[in-house]
Write an enzyme that holds these catalytic residues in place. Structure first.
Site, PDB file in Angstrom:
ATOM      1  CG  ASP A 178     -36.100 -17.241  33.307  1.00  0.00           C
ATOM      2  OD1 ASP A 178     -35.810 -18.466  31.844  1.00  0.00           O
ATOM      3  OD2 ASP A 178     -36.584 -17.288  33.606  1.00  0.00           O
ATOM      4  CG  LEU A 179     -31.916 -16.203  27.763  1.00  0.00           C
ATOM      5  CD1 LEU A 179     -30.810 -17.217  26.693  1.00  0.00           C
ATOM      6  CD2 LEU A 179     -32.180 -15.386  26.750  1.00  0.00           C
ATOM      7  CB  SER A 214     -31.463 -31.286  18.384  1.00  0.00           C
ATOM      8  OG  SER A 214     -31.443 -33.384  18.513  1.00  0.00           O
ATOM      9  N   GLY A 232     -30.700 -24.392  26.083  1.00  0.00           N
ATOM     10  CA  GLY A 232     -31.208 -25.077  26.018  1.00  0.00           C
ATOM     11  C   GLY A 232     -31.897 -25.800  27.173  1.00  0.00           C
ATOM     12  CE1 TYR A 257     -33.882 -30.641  23.811  1.00  0.00           C
ATOM     13  CE2 TYR A 257     -33.418 -32.771  21.701  1.00  0.00           C
ATOM     14  CZ  TYR A 257     -33.185 -30.969  22.456  1.00  0.00           C
ATOM     15  OH  TYR A 257     -31.176 -30.931  22.024  1.00  0.00           O
ATOM     16  CB  ALA A 276     -23.476 -21.811  32.568  1.00  0.00           C
ATOM     17  CB  THR A 277     -23.060 -25.816  32.021  1.00  0.00           C
ATOM     18  OG1 THR A 277     -24.463 -26.300  31.427  1.00  0.00           O
ATOM     19  CG2 THR A 277     -23.265 -25.799  33.785  1.00  0.00           C
ATOM     20  N   GLY A 278     -21.729 -28.161  29.697  1.00  0.00           N
ATOM     21  CA  GLY A 278     -21.401 -28.027  28.851  1.00  0.00           C
ATOM     22  C   GLY A 278     -20.866 -28.064  27.118  1.00  0.00           C
ATOM     23  CB  ILE A 279     -22.370 -28.060  23.961  1.00  0.00           C
ATOM     24  CG1 ILE A 279     -22.974 -28.909  23.558  1.00  0.00           C
ATOM     25  CG2 ILE A 279     -22.080 -27.372  22.848  1.00  0.00           C
ATOM     26  CD1 ILE A 279     -23.879 -29.576  22.389  1.00  0.00           C
TER      27      ILE A 279
HETATM   28  P1  NAD Z   1     -26.824 -27.804  29.329  1.00  0.00           P
HETATM   29  O1  NAD Z   1     -27.600 -28.350  29.873  1.00  0.00           O
HETATM   30  O2  NAD Z   1     -24.647 -28.229  29.353  1.00  0.00           O
HETATM   31  O3  NAD Z   1     -26.242 -26.092  28.643  1.00  0.00           O
HETATM   32  C1  NAD Z   1     -27.506 -25.478  28.982  1.00  0.00           C
HETATM   33  C2  NAD Z   1     -27.095 -24.281  29.049  1.00  0.00           C
HETATM   34  O4  NAD Z   1     -28.359 -23.674  28.828  1.00  0.00           O
HETATM   35  C3  NAD Z   1     -27.013 -24.408  30.556  1.00  0.00           C
HETATM   36  O5  NAD Z   1     -25.988 -22.810  30.541  1.00  0.00           O
HETATM   37  C4  NAD Z   1     -28.026 -23.395  30.992  1.00  0.00           C
HETATM   38  O6  NAD Z   1     -27.331 -22.961  32.600  1.00  0.00           O
HETATM   39  C5  NAD Z   1     -28.687 -22.503  29.551  1.00  0.00           C
HETATM   40  N1  NAD Z   1     -30.204 -22.113  30.012  1.00  0.00           N
HETATM   41  C6  NAD Z   1     -31.139 -23.474  30.238  1.00  0.00           C
HETATM   42  N2  NAD Z   1     -32.399 -22.449  30.208  1.00  0.00           N
HETATM   43  C7  NAD Z   1     -32.233 -21.193  30.377  1.00  0.00           C
HETATM   44  C8  NAD Z   1     -32.933 -20.292  30.875  1.00  0.00           C
HETATM   45  N3  NAD Z   1     -33.867 -20.149  31.147  1.00  0.00           N
HETATM   46  N4  NAD Z   1     -31.986 -19.038  30.335  1.00  0.00           N
HETATM   47  C9  NAD Z   1     -30.554 -18.839  30.227  1.00  0.00           C
HETATM   48  N5  NAD Z   1     -29.814 -20.256  29.962  1.00  0.00           N
HETATM   49  C10 NAD Z   1     -30.428 -21.084  30.509  1.00  0.00           C
HETATM   50  O7  NAD Z   1     -27.152 -28.482  28.383  1.00  0.00           O
HETATM   51  P2  NAD Z   1     -26.581 -29.126  26.972  1.00  0.00           P
HETATM   52  O8  NAD Z   1     -25.977 -30.703  26.836  1.00  0.00           O
HETATM   53  O9  NAD Z   1     -24.868 -28.739  26.488  1.00  0.00           O
HETATM   54  O10 NAD Z   1     -27.029 -27.989  25.619  1.00  0.00           O
HETATM   55  C11 NAD Z   1     -26.366 -27.393  24.770  1.00  0.00           C
HETATM   56  C12 NAD Z   1     -27.472 -26.454  23.853  1.00  0.00           C
HETATM   57  O11 NAD Z   1     -26.960 -27.905  22.769  1.00  0.00           O
HETATM   58  C13 NAD Z   1     -28.906 -27.156  24.018  1.00  0.00           C
HETATM   59  O12 NAD Z   1     -29.660 -26.433  23.368  1.00  0.00           O
HETATM   60  C14 NAD Z   1     -29.256 -28.861  23.515  1.00  0.00           C
HETATM   61  O13 NAD Z   1     -30.130 -28.396  23.783  1.00  0.00           O
HETATM   62  C15 NAD Z   1     -28.583 -28.599  22.271  1.00  0.00           C
HETATM   63  N6  NAD Z   1     -28.161 -30.138  21.971  1.00  0.00           N
HETATM   64  C16 NAD Z   1     -27.559 -31.415  23.148  1.00  0.00           C
HETATM   65  C17 NAD Z   1     -27.370 -32.373  22.788  1.00  0.00           C
HETATM   66  C18 NAD Z   1     -26.515 -32.978  24.162  1.00  0.00           C
HETATM   67  O14 NAD Z   1     -26.922 -34.493  23.389  1.00  0.00           O
HETATM   68  N7  NAD Z   1     -26.479 -32.533  24.979  1.00  0.00           N
HETATM   69  C19 NAD Z   1     -27.492 -32.798  21.976  1.00  0.00           C
HETATM   70  C20 NAD Z   1     -28.281 -31.782  20.991  1.00  0.00           C
HETATM   71  C21 NAD Z   1     -28.669 -30.581  20.955  1.00  0.00           C
END
Ligand code: NAD
Length: 255
Positions: free
Chosen positions: A42-43, A114, A72, A151, A11-14
């Site tokens: 909801d995972l 991470s 995550g 985390y 949905a968002t981010g990476i």
């Molecule tokens: P983000 O919050 O933009 O994306 C996380 C996604 O997980 C969202 O789409 C959210 O809706 C989904 N999600 C959260 N809880 C959920 C649930 N209970 N059930 C289903 N979906 C759920 O964050 P991001 O930064 O894009 O993170 C993506 C991955 O990268 C994660 O696993 C995060 O831990 C990892 N990561 C991120 C960073 C960073 O700096 N952003 C660094 C290292 C690792």
């Protein structure tokens, strides 16, 4: 020929950046997320994980070219048990549940860990309980831990699980690897940066990135694309640090 992938957290981010890249080149992507997805689940719950696996099986009966459990939660999330549930238990449960679909197409799985996993001072008991698979005990212990440790522990356990499973997966034709993103500008990071308790440590950590700034989500998505691609067909069981040189800076003698 176009390919078919499944992923969580699109949905968002990476995850959203990865989903967009795959779809732009014409591949099909089945997205599981708690919002804005093909399969809403909801995972953090058993019901959500089962619904995700069943929904993917229905949509990709002939197999998957790849699976990316990207969903995550960050260190600021309360209760902390959600961190173990989503970051570790849902990721490994879905990988195991979907392995046979990926085997049908001799595809690749990329876990999202991470670069926080190498920070000193991780709670060994937490790691041992996660490795034992006792979700209830892990969720009890993590409530007493600080968010950064919670985390990083969930992501460390995921990386170790990946390393232990990768050879057997490879023997069945499924490549299992992980990316270890460094700090990346996403909604998760923005929430942590704004957090009174956890924001300052994140800002300090970001100052030491040799690249000079945080990643954008597409930088991490590009590394995942490489690990999904046959160009990486001999790459198996690796933690690919995608962190602008931070791991090399902090651990120059370890790889
Ligand atoms: P983000 O919050 O933009 O994306 C996380 C996604 O997980 C969202 O789409 C959210 O809706 C989904 N999600 C959260 N809880 C959920 C649930 N209970 N059930 C289903 N979906 C759920 O964050 P991001 O930064 O894009 O993170 C993506 C991955 O990268 C994660 O696993 C995060 O831990 C990892 N990561 C991120 C960073 C960073 O700096 N952003 C660094 C290292 C690792």
């Amino acid at each position: 020929m176009n390919k078919i992938y499944a992923m969580t957290g699109g949905a968002t981010g990476i995850g959203a950046a990865l989903k967009d890249s795959l779809r732009q080149r014409g591949d099909q992507v089945i997205v599981v997320d708690i919002k804005n997805a093909d399969i809403i689940a909801d995972l953090s719950t058993t019901k959500g994980r089962n619904c995700a696996i069943e929904g993917i099986e229905e949509r990709a009966p002939d197999g998957l070219d790849g699976f990316i459990p990207c969903a995550g939660l960050g260190p600021n999330v309360k209760p902390h048990s959600l961190i173990d549930k989503v970051n570790y238990f849902s990721a490994i449960e879905l990988i195991e549940g979907l392995k046979n679909l990926v085997r049908l197409k001799q595809g690749a799985i990329v876990a999202v860990s991470s670069n926080s996993t190498t920070l000193p001072g991780l709670n060994e008991e937490h790691l041992q309980i996660l490795a034992s698979g006792d979700e209830e005990a892990a969720c009890q212990l993590i409530e007493q831990m600080d968010g950064h440790n919670a985390y990083a522990g969930s992501k460390r356990a995921l990386a170790e699980w990946m390393r232990q499973k990768a050879p057997a997966y490879m023997a069945e034709g499924v490549r299992l690897n992980a990316v270890a993103p460094g700090m990346t500008r996403t909604p998760m990071t923005d929430k942590v940066l704004d957090d009174e308790t956890y924001g300052q440590a994140m800002r300090d950590f970001s100052q030491s990135i040799p690249y000079g700034e945080m990643a954008t989500p597409d930088m991490i998505a590009d590394a995942i694309l490489f690990l999904l691609d046959p160009a990486s067909r001999f790459v198996c069981g690796i933690m690919l640090f995608v962190d602008g040189g931070q791991d090399a800076l902090l651990r120059p003698n370890t790889f």
